[in-house]
Structure formats: C-alpha cells, structure tokens
Motif scaffolding. Structure first.
Motif, PDB file in Angstrom:
ATOM      1  N   THR A  55       0.715  -1.480  -0.089  1.00 29.22           N
ATOM      2  CA  THR A  55       0.071  -0.105  -0.065  1.00 29.22           C
ATOM      3  C   THR A  55       0.881   1.536  -0.141  1.00 29.22           C
ATOM      4  OG1 THR A  55      -1.882  -1.155   1.017  1.00 29.22           O
ATOM      5  CG2 THR A  55      -2.209   1.249   0.956  1.00 29.22           C
ATOM      6  N   PHE A  56       0.926   1.704  -0.542  1.00 26.67           N
ATOM      7  CA  PHE A  56       1.131   3.562  -1.325  1.00 26.67           C
ATOM      8  C   PHE A  56       0.006   4.561  -0.789  1.00 26.67           C
ATOM      9  CE2 PHE A  56       3.749   0.669  -4.072  1.00 26.67           C
ATOM     10  CZ  PHE A  56       5.123   0.875  -3.660  1.00 26.67           C
ATOM     11  N   LYS A  57       1.115   5.491  -0.126  1.00 28.28           N
ATOM     12  CA  LYS A  57       0.537   6.675  -0.382  1.00 28.28           C
ATOM     13  C   LYS A  57      -0.151   7.772  -0.947  1.00 28.28           C
ATOM     14  CE  LYS A  57       2.080   7.800   4.329  1.00 28.28           C
ATOM     15  NZ  LYS A  57       2.830   8.550   5.592  1.00 28.28           N
ATOM     16  N   ALA A  58      -0.701   8.753  -1.697  1.00 30.06           N
ATOM     17  CA  ALA A  58      -1.193   8.889  -2.579  1.00 30.06           C
ATOM     18  C   ALA A  58      -0.317  10.153  -3.701  1.00 30.06           C
ATOM     19  CB  ALA A  58      -2.457   9.709  -2.637  1.00 30.06           C
ATOM     20  N   THR A  59       0.800  10.446  -2.613  1.00 26.70           N
ATOM     21  CA  THR A  59       1.742  11.154  -2.316  1.00 26.70           C
ATOM     22  C   THR A  59       3.248  10.499  -2.703  1.00 26.70           C
ATOM     23  OG1 THR A  59       2.601  11.671  -0.201  1.00 26.70           O
ATOM     24  CG2 THR A  59       0.836  13.140  -1.100  1.00 26.70           C
ATOM     25  N   GLU A  60       3.383   9.448  -2.414  1.00 31.01           N
ATOM     26  CA  GLU A  60       4.329   8.966  -2.614  1.00 31.01           C
ATOM     27  C   GLU A  60       4.549   8.033  -4.118  1.00 31.01           C
ATOM     28  OE1 GLU A  60       5.576   5.171  -0.587  1.00 31.01           O
ATOM     29  OE2 GLU A  60       3.176   5.552   0.665  1.00 31.01           O
ATOM     30  N   THR A  61       6.029   8.761  -4.311  1.00 31.06           N
ATOM     31  CA  THR A  61       6.856   7.974  -5.693  1.00 31.06           C
ATOM     32  C   THR A  61       7.756   7.162  -6.376  1.00 31.06           C
ATOM     33  OG1 THR A  61       8.969   9.907  -5.611  1.00 31.06           O
ATOM     34  CG2 THR A  61       6.266  10.404  -6.614  1.00 31.06           C
ATOM     35  N   LEU A  62       8.011   6.718  -7.363  1.00 36.52           N
ATOM     36  CA  LEU A  62       9.259   5.457  -7.393  1.00 36.52           C
ATOM     37  C   LEU A  62      10.050   5.693  -8.933  1.00 36.52           C
ATOM     38  CD1 LEU A  62       6.938   2.399  -5.933  1.00 36.52           C
ATOM     39  CD2 LEU A  62       9.079   3.438  -5.037  1.00 36.52           C
ATOM     40  N   GLN A  63      11.318   5.103  -8.939  1.00 37.61           N
ATOM     41  CA  GLN A  63      11.387   4.904 -10.334  1.00 37.61           C
ATOM     42  C   GLN A  63      11.256   4.393 -10.753  1.00 37.61           C
ATOM     43  OE1 GLN A  63      15.656   4.973  -9.558  1.00 37.61           O
ATOM     44  NE2 GLN A  63      15.909   6.978  -9.804  1.00 37.61           N
ATOM     45  N   SER A  64      11.700   3.777 -12.243  1.00 33.98           N
ATOM     46  CA  SER A  64      10.883   3.588 -13.348  1.00 33.98           C
ATOM     47  C   SER A  64      12.109   2.622 -13.432  1.00 33.98           C
ATOM     48  CB  SER A  64      10.683   3.510 -14.690  1.00 33.98           C
ATOM     49  OG  SER A  64      11.520   4.770 -14.922  1.00 33.98           O
ATOM     50  N   ALA A  65      11.808   1.319 -13.569  1.00 34.01           N
ATOM     51  CA  ALA A  65      12.930   0.547 -13.949  1.00 34.01           C
ATOM     52  C   ALA A  65      13.756   0.216 -15.511  1.00 34.01           C
ATOM     53  CB  ALA A  65      12.743  -0.835 -13.656  1.00 34.01           C
ATOM     54  N   ASP A  66      14.755   0.404 -15.929  1.00 40.55           N
ATOM     55  CA  ASP A  66      14.807   0.637 -17.435  1.00 40.55           C
ATOM     56  C   ASP A  66      15.349  -1.168 -17.865  1.00 40.55           C
ATOM     57  OD1 ASP A  66      15.762   2.843 -17.829  1.00 40.55           O
ATOM     58  OD2 ASP A  66      17.214   3.148 -16.432  1.00 40.55           O
ATOM     59  N   ILE A  67      14.193  -1.947 -17.642  1.00 40.60           N
ATOM     60  CA  ILE A  67      13.809  -3.515 -18.464  1.00 40.60           C
ATOM     61  C   ILE A  67      14.090  -3.079 -20.042  1.00 40.60           C
ATOM     62  CG2 ILE A  67      12.466  -4.882 -18.386  1.00 40.60           C
ATOM     63  CD1 ILE A  67      13.829  -4.404 -15.706  1.00 40.60           C
TER      64      ILE A  67
END
Length: 188
Positions: A55-67
């Motif tokens: 579960t993530f808060k609406a304000t959290e961010t993550l990086q895209s994976a270079d797949i």
C-alpha cells in the motif's frame, strides 16, 4: 529515469522498489471518506517471480525500471551459462542457468524467445507458448490397449519427459505447451 507518482500506477508498469525491479500486476486507487487517499498494489518481483501486496500513500513516488526486452534465439550452453543471439544486433547474450528455471527443458537450437534485461543482465527468459520437439524414446503401444491408461511416457530431444497419447511413436515431432508441459498435437 522517469519518476512515477503512485496515482499513476498501472498494470504492466515496471518500477524499482527496494532497489530491485518489480512489475505492477494490479493497482487500486482508494479515496476513503476520512483521511488520505492511497493506492493498493500487487507487485511481482522480476528476479524471483514472487508476488507481494503493498500500500502506497497517494503522495509517494517510485522510479521506473530500465527493463529492456530483446527478441533472441537460443544458440548453445556450457552448463553454467546459456547463450542467445539478439535478432536485431546479432550480439551474443549470456544468461546464468538459474535464470532459466523450467524454460531450459524446452530449448533446442534456434528456439525463439524473449530475454528481459536489467542493468545489462538477463533476469528472465520467456518462450513462445508452444514448441515443436522430436520424440526420441517411448515404449511401443500394444494393440487394443485402450482400456487402461490412454497415455504413455515419452522422452523428447531436449531430455524432458512428458505424457503423450498411445499412437505417438519414436521419431515423430510433437507440439508441446511450454506453460503446462503438456502434449498438444502431432506435427505432420
């Protein structure tokens, strides 16, 4: 690298979580009556295939994976590494044996597959759903033996053993489903 806000998480999106690549299987945005909105996500770890709920808060961010996904053909192996050729650049790509898991029992020379690379290392090998393989060993069926078992064991050219119908003979080429490992049809 692209940064994604948790509000934009969608199925199929590849992200970095805990310093490893994951793919989002499903996401659900939830806005409760009271409190902060959040996103409930099912993530599949690309290195092992393990599924987790987060579960993530609406304000959290993550990086895209270079797949990077590469169309390739299987060449050969030396029991430690399995070698493939990139169909576009004709570069040779090696993969560790543990990456292949159950896929290696269906590989013969020039089998088409898709390699998933992360940081220039193969993390996954995906075959097409069906492969055509030659039967190299099977017991002969007895005439009229249709009351008991309707299948018999057959050894394929790759070394894999599967159950096939009684009418299949040595030397025939059969179609096998790589997902389930089951006989599909005889190839004429």
């Amino acid at each position: 690298m692209t940064i994604y806000n948790s509000n934009y998480f969608r199925s199929g999106l590849k992200i970095i979580f805990d310093k490893e690549p994951y793919v989002i299987e499903s996401s659900q945005f939830i806005k409760p009556g009271k409190g902060q909105s959040f996103v409930r996500v099912k993530l599949r770890r690309l290195l092992t295939g393990k599924l987790i709920d987060k579960t993530f808060k609406a304000t959290e961010t993550l990086q895209s994976a270079d797949i990077i996904e590469v169309a390739a053909s299987y060449l050969y192996n030396n029991r430690k590494f399995w070698f493939f050729i990139n169909k576009k650049t004709f570069e040779e790509i090696s993969a560790k044996e543990e990456v292949l898991k159950d896929v290696k029992k269906w590989l013969v020379d020039l089998t088409n597959c898709t390699l998933m690379l992360w940081n220039n290392e193969v993390i996954s090998v995906t075959l097409s759903n069906f492969v055509e393989l030659k039967v190299i060993e099977t017991s002969p069926s007895l005439k009229g033996d249709s009351i008991g078992t309707t299948t018999k064991k057959a050894k394929l050219i790759t070394g894999a053993s599967i159950r096939v119908p009684l009418f299949i003979k040595e030397g025939e080429i059969i179609k096998v489903d790589t997902r389930s490992g089951e006989y599909v049809a005889r190839v004429r």
